[in-house]
Enzyme design. Structure first.
Site, PDB file in Angstrom:
ATOM      1  N   LYS A  19      10.922  14.569  -4.888  1.00 31.34           N
ATOM      2  CA  LYS A  19      10.689  14.231  -6.293  1.00 31.34           C
ATOM      3  C   LYS A  19       9.568  13.194  -6.435  1.00 31.34           C
ATOM      4  O   LYS A  19       8.656  13.342  -7.236  1.00 31.34           O
ATOM      5  CB  LYS A  19      11.967  13.666  -6.947  1.00 31.34           C
ATOM      6  CG  LYS A  19      13.180  14.538  -6.796  1.00 31.34           C
ATOM      7  CD  LYS A  19      14.428  13.915  -7.400  1.00 31.34           C
ATOM      8  CE  LYS A  19      14.884  12.623  -6.772  1.00 31.34           C
ATOM      9  NZ  LYS A  19      15.337  12.729  -5.376  1.00 31.34           N
ATOM     10  N   ARG A  94      21.242  10.563 -13.228  1.00 30.40           N
ATOM     11  CA  ARG A  94      21.920  11.129 -12.055  1.00 30.40           C
ATOM     12  C   ARG A  94      23.434  11.067 -12.168  1.00 30.40           C
ATOM     13  O   ARG A  94      24.126  11.246 -11.161  1.00 30.40           O
ATOM     14  CB  ARG A  94      21.401  10.537 -10.742  1.00 30.40           C
ATOM     15  CG  ARG A  94      21.457   9.092 -10.595  1.00 30.40           C
ATOM     16  CD  ARG A  94      20.287   8.601  -9.765  1.00 30.40           C
ATOM     17  NE  ARG A  94      20.401   8.773  -8.347  1.00 30.40           N
ATOM     18  CZ  ARG A  94      19.343   8.636  -7.526  1.00 30.40           C
ATOM     19  NH1 ARG A  94      18.138   8.386  -7.987  1.00 30.40           N
ATOM     20  NH2 ARG A  94      19.487   8.749  -6.250  1.00 30.40           N
ATOM     21  N   ARG A 132      10.721   9.312   6.795  1.00 30.36           N
ATOM     22  CA  ARG A 132       9.925   8.786   5.669  1.00 30.36           C
ATOM     23  C   ARG A 132       9.471   7.352   5.952  1.00 30.36           C
ATOM     24  O   ARG A 132      10.228   6.517   6.441  1.00 30.36           O
ATOM     25  CB  ARG A 132      10.740   8.781   4.382  1.00 30.36           C
ATOM     26  CG  ARG A 132       9.992   8.051   3.257  1.00 30.36           C
ATOM     27  CD  ARG A 132      10.563   8.272   1.903  1.00 30.36           C
ATOM     28  NE  ARG A 132      11.981   7.983   1.816  1.00 30.36           N
ATOM     29  CZ  ARG A 132      12.730   8.314   0.772  1.00 30.36           C
ATOM     30  NH1 ARG A 132      12.187   8.946  -0.248  1.00 30.36           N
ATOM     31  NH2 ARG A 132      14.013   8.033   0.759  1.00 30.36           N
ATOM     32  N   ARG A 165      12.569   2.509   4.333  1.00 33.64           N
ATOM     33  CA  ARG A 165      13.514   2.040   3.325  1.00 33.64           C
ATOM     34  C   ARG A 165      14.867   1.757   3.969  1.00 33.64           C
ATOM     35  O   ARG A 165      15.332   2.526   4.807  1.00 33.64           O
ATOM     36  CB  ARG A 165      13.669   3.105   2.223  1.00 33.64           C
ATOM     37  CG  ARG A 165      12.635   2.966   1.140  1.00 33.64           C
ATOM     38  CD  ARG A 165      12.636   4.079   0.153  1.00 33.64           C
ATOM     39  NE  ARG A 165      13.934   4.510  -0.346  1.00 33.64           N
ATOM     40  CZ  ARG A 165      14.094   5.436  -1.292  1.00 33.64           C
ATOM     41  NH1 ARG A 165      13.025   6.002  -1.842  1.00 33.64           N
ATOM     42  NH2 ARG A 165      15.286   5.805  -1.686  1.00 33.64           N
ATOM     43  N   ARG A 176      24.592   8.801   0.465  1.00 33.13           N
ATOM     44  CA  ARG A 176      23.732   9.208  -0.659  1.00 33.13           C
ATOM     45  C   ARG A 176      23.861  10.717  -0.923  1.00 33.13           C
ATOM     46  O   ARG A 176      23.885  11.154  -2.071  1.00 33.13           O
ATOM     47  CB  ARG A 176      22.268   8.841  -0.364  1.00 33.13           C
ATOM     48  CG  ARG A 176      22.014   7.352  -0.455  1.00 33.13           C
ATOM     49  CD  ARG A 176      20.703   6.966   0.179  1.00 33.13           C
ATOM     50  NE  ARG A 176      19.554   7.490  -0.522  1.00 33.13           N
ATOM     51  CZ  ARG A 176      18.346   7.646   0.026  1.00 33.13           C
ATOM     52  NH1 ARG A 176      18.157   7.326   1.302  1.00 33.13           N
ATOM     53  NH2 ARG A 176      17.355   8.099  -0.686  1.00 33.13           N
TER      54      ARG A 176
HETATM   55  P1  AP5 Z   1      10.206  11.815  -1.361  1.00 32.05           P
HETATM   56  O1  AP5 Z   1       9.170  12.385  -2.267  1.00 32.05           O
HETATM   57  O2  AP5 Z   1      10.186  10.338  -1.119  1.00 32.05           O
HETATM   58  O3  AP5 Z   1      11.660  12.292  -1.832  1.00 32.05           O
HETATM   59  P2  AP5 Z   1      12.531  11.879  -3.091  1.00 32.05           P
HETATM   60  O4  AP5 Z   1      13.160  13.108  -3.648  1.00 32.05           O
HETATM   61  O5  AP5 Z   1      11.742  11.035  -4.049  1.00 32.05           O
HETATM   62  O6  AP5 Z   1      13.647  11.037  -2.341  1.00 32.05           O
HETATM   63  P3  AP5 Z   1      14.334   9.635  -2.635  1.00 32.05           P
HETATM   64  O7  AP5 Z   1      15.117   9.300  -1.404  1.00 32.05           O
HETATM   65  O8  AP5 Z   1      13.358   8.604  -3.114  1.00 32.05           O
HETATM   66  O9  AP5 Z   1      15.297  10.001  -3.788  1.00 32.05           O
HETATM   67  P4  AP5 Z   1      16.534   9.247  -4.229  1.00 32.05           P
HETATM   68  O10 AP5 Z   1      16.789   9.892  -5.544  1.00 32.05           O
HETATM   69  O11 AP5 Z   1      17.670   9.227  -3.305  1.00 32.05           O
HETATM   70  O12 AP5 Z   1      16.072   7.715  -4.230  1.00 32.05           O
HETATM   71  P5  AP5 Z   1      15.729   6.728  -5.404  1.00 32.05           P
HETATM   72  O13 AP5 Z   1      14.601   5.891  -4.952  1.00 32.05           O
HETATM   73  O14 AP5 Z   1      15.643   7.427  -6.700  1.00 32.05           O
HETATM   74  O15 AP5 Z   1      10.104  12.595   0.036  1.00 32.05           O
HETATM   75  C1  AP5 Z   1      10.946  12.257   1.111  1.00 32.05           C
HETATM   76  C2  AP5 Z   1      10.179  12.459   2.445  1.00 32.05           C
HETATM   77  O16 AP5 Z   1       9.899  13.842   2.605  1.00 32.05           O
HETATM   78  C3  AP5 Z   1       8.816  11.741   2.495  1.00 32.05           C
HETATM   79  O17 AP5 Z   1       8.621  11.270   3.785  1.00 32.05           O
HETATM   80  C4  AP5 Z   1       7.790  12.844   2.151  1.00 32.05           C
HETATM   81  O18 AP5 Z   1       6.549  12.615   2.787  1.00 32.05           O
HETATM   82  C5  AP5 Z   1       8.485  14.086   2.707  1.00 32.05           C
HETATM   83  N1  AP5 Z   1       8.221  15.272   1.896  1.00 32.05           N
HETATM   84  C6  AP5 Z   1       8.171  15.350   0.539  1.00 32.05           C
HETATM   85  N2  AP5 Z   1       7.941  16.620   0.148  1.00 32.05           N
HETATM   86  C7  AP5 Z   1       7.876  17.352   1.286  1.00 32.05           C
HETATM   87  C8  AP5 Z   1       7.668  18.745   1.530  1.00 32.05           C
HETATM   88  N3  AP5 Z   1       7.485  19.630   0.534  1.00 32.05           N
HETATM   89  N4  AP5 Z   1       7.671  19.181   2.822  1.00 32.05           N
HETATM   90  C9  AP5 Z   1       7.853  18.303   3.844  1.00 32.05           C
HETATM   91  N5  AP5 Z   1       8.046  16.965   3.674  1.00 32.05           N
HETATM   92  C10 AP5 Z   1       8.060  16.501   2.399  1.00 32.05           C
HETATM   93  O19 AP5 Z   1      17.065   5.843  -5.477  1.00 32.05           O
HETATM   94  C11 AP5 Z   1      17.406   4.923  -4.475  1.00 32.05           C
HETATM   95  C12 AP5 Z   1      18.699   4.213  -4.867  1.00 32.05           C
HETATM   96  O20 AP5 Z   1      18.521   3.487  -6.099  1.00 32.05           O
HETATM   97  C13 AP5 Z   1      19.905   5.122  -5.141  1.00 32.05           C
HETATM   98  O21 AP5 Z   1      20.585   5.487  -3.961  1.00 32.05           O
HETATM   99  C14 AP5 Z   1      20.741   4.225  -6.054  1.00 32.05           C
HETATM  100  O22 AP5 Z   1      21.410   3.219  -5.335  1.00 32.05           O
HETATM  101  C15 AP5 Z   1      19.678   3.560  -6.912  1.00 32.05           C
HETATM  102  N6  AP5 Z   1      19.361   4.349  -8.111  1.00 32.05           N
HETATM  103  C16 AP5 Z   1      18.154   4.925  -8.416  1.00 32.05           C
HETATM  104  N7  AP5 Z   1      18.249   5.585  -9.580  1.00 32.05           N
HETATM  105  C17 AP5 Z   1      19.518   5.429 -10.022  1.00 32.05           C
HETATM  106  C18 AP5 Z   1      20.228   5.917 -11.158  1.00 32.05           C
HETATM  107  N8  AP5 Z   1      19.625   6.709 -12.074  1.00 32.05           N
HETATM  108  N9  AP5 Z   1      21.521   5.577 -11.290  1.00 32.05           N
HETATM  109  C19 AP5 Z   1      22.144   4.777 -10.404  1.00 32.05           C
HETATM  110  N10 AP5 Z   1      21.534   4.306  -9.289  1.00 32.05           N
HETATM  111  C20 AP5 Z   1      20.236   4.628  -9.111  1.00 32.05           C
END
Ligand code: AP5
Length: 218
Positions: A19, A94, A132, A165, A176
């Site tokens: 994403k 989410r 990552r 991270r 997660r």
């Molecule tokens: P990447 O693009 O970083 O993936 P992502 O989907 O953004 O993954 P996240 O782990 O950031 O999502 P998340 O929703 O768990 O975390 P968030 O920061 O929102 O890609 C991942 C890896 O794959 C990279 O190395 C990339 O290079 C590689 N890649 C990408 N595309 C690829 C492809 N097509 N092919 C091969 N490789 C690829 O949330 C973190 C924490 O914050 C949560 O756990 C929670 O505690 C809190 N939080 C955030 N939002 C909320 C909410 N709305 N409510 C409550 N808590 C929240």
């Protein structure tokens, strides 16, 4: 290349689905704000704010931050002048209460245009999260195998140091994914019922996924 995009989009998907990678690129191409709740929370943690201190425990444990905290943060952000017309929401909503709160805070004129679900098998997600690396300076997202930098440990975009991270450790990743299955996956049915959901196979190269997203969003 500058592109014109649908105005208000949500990117939904499990941790590591890609994403953030796609949202950064599309937001830059379409000149719309990329609103990532994860990035906003990590900025609060880095700044040592009260919110950041509260959120850090939940994030490191792979748990969600409470809905009321997140909803207040997003509602304030989308009211800012640069976000009045368009945005990409990445990582929000989410939970069902977050989705309902978002609906309540959007008027008919500013309703959601599209929700994109990124589908990736779990074993692939685990490999993406394990490898990552993120630039500590500019936030660019890399991967030790799938998307490596020219100089190990240093960002190609700005030369900043790459970091892993804290929630990408295996203990937190399992939690997660479980939280995604139990609390976020039900949103697929919610948005399907609202006729907003488009699902894409995101287990393909980033360029192929990007081209498909462009078609959906333009
Ligand atoms: P990447 O693009 O970083 O993936 P992502 O989907 O953004 O993954 P996240 O782990 O950031 O999502 P998340 O929703 O768990 O975390 P968030 O920061 O929102 O890609 C991942 C890896 O794959 C990279 O190395 C990339 O290079 C590689 N890649 C990408 N595309 C690829 C492809 N097509 N092919 C091969 N490789 C690829 O949330 C973190 C924490 O914050 C949560 O756990 C929670 O505690 C809190 N939080 C955030 N939002 C909320 C909410 N709305 N409510 C409550 N808590 C929240």
């Amino acid at each position: 290349m500058a592109v014109t995009m649908k105005s208000r989009c949500v990117f939904l998907g499990a941790p590591g689905a890609g994403k953030g990678t796609q949202a950064k690129k599309l937001a830059a191409a379409g000149s719309v704000p990329h609103i990532s709740t994860g990035d906003m929370l990590r900025a609060q943690v880095a700044a040592g704010t009260t919110l950041g201190r509260q959120a850090k425990g939940c994030m490191d444990a792979g748990q969600l931050v409470p809905d009321d905290v997140i909803v207040a943060m997003v509602v304030a952000r989308i009211a800012e002048p640069d976000a009045r017309a368009a945005w990409i929401l990445d990582g929000f909503p989410r939970t069902l209460p977050q989705a309902e709160a978002l609906d309540r805070n959007l008027s008919r004129a500013s309703a959601l245009s599209l929700v994109v679900s990124f589908a990736v098998p779990e074993p692939v997600l685990v490999g993406r999260l394990a490898g990552r690396r993120t630039c500590g300076k500019c936030g660019a997202i890399w991967h030790v195998q799938n998307h490596p930098t020219r100089r190990p440990g240093l960002c190609d975009a700005c030369g900043g140091e790459l970091v892993q991270r804290s929630d990408d450790r295996p203990e937190a990743v399992g939690k997660r994914l479980e939280v995604y299955r139990s609390q976020t996956a039900p949103l697929l049915a919610y948005y399907r019922d609202h006729r907003l959901l488009r699902e894409i196979d995101a287990d393909r190269s980033p360029d192929v996924v990007y081209q498909e997203l462009l078609k959906l969003m333009q």
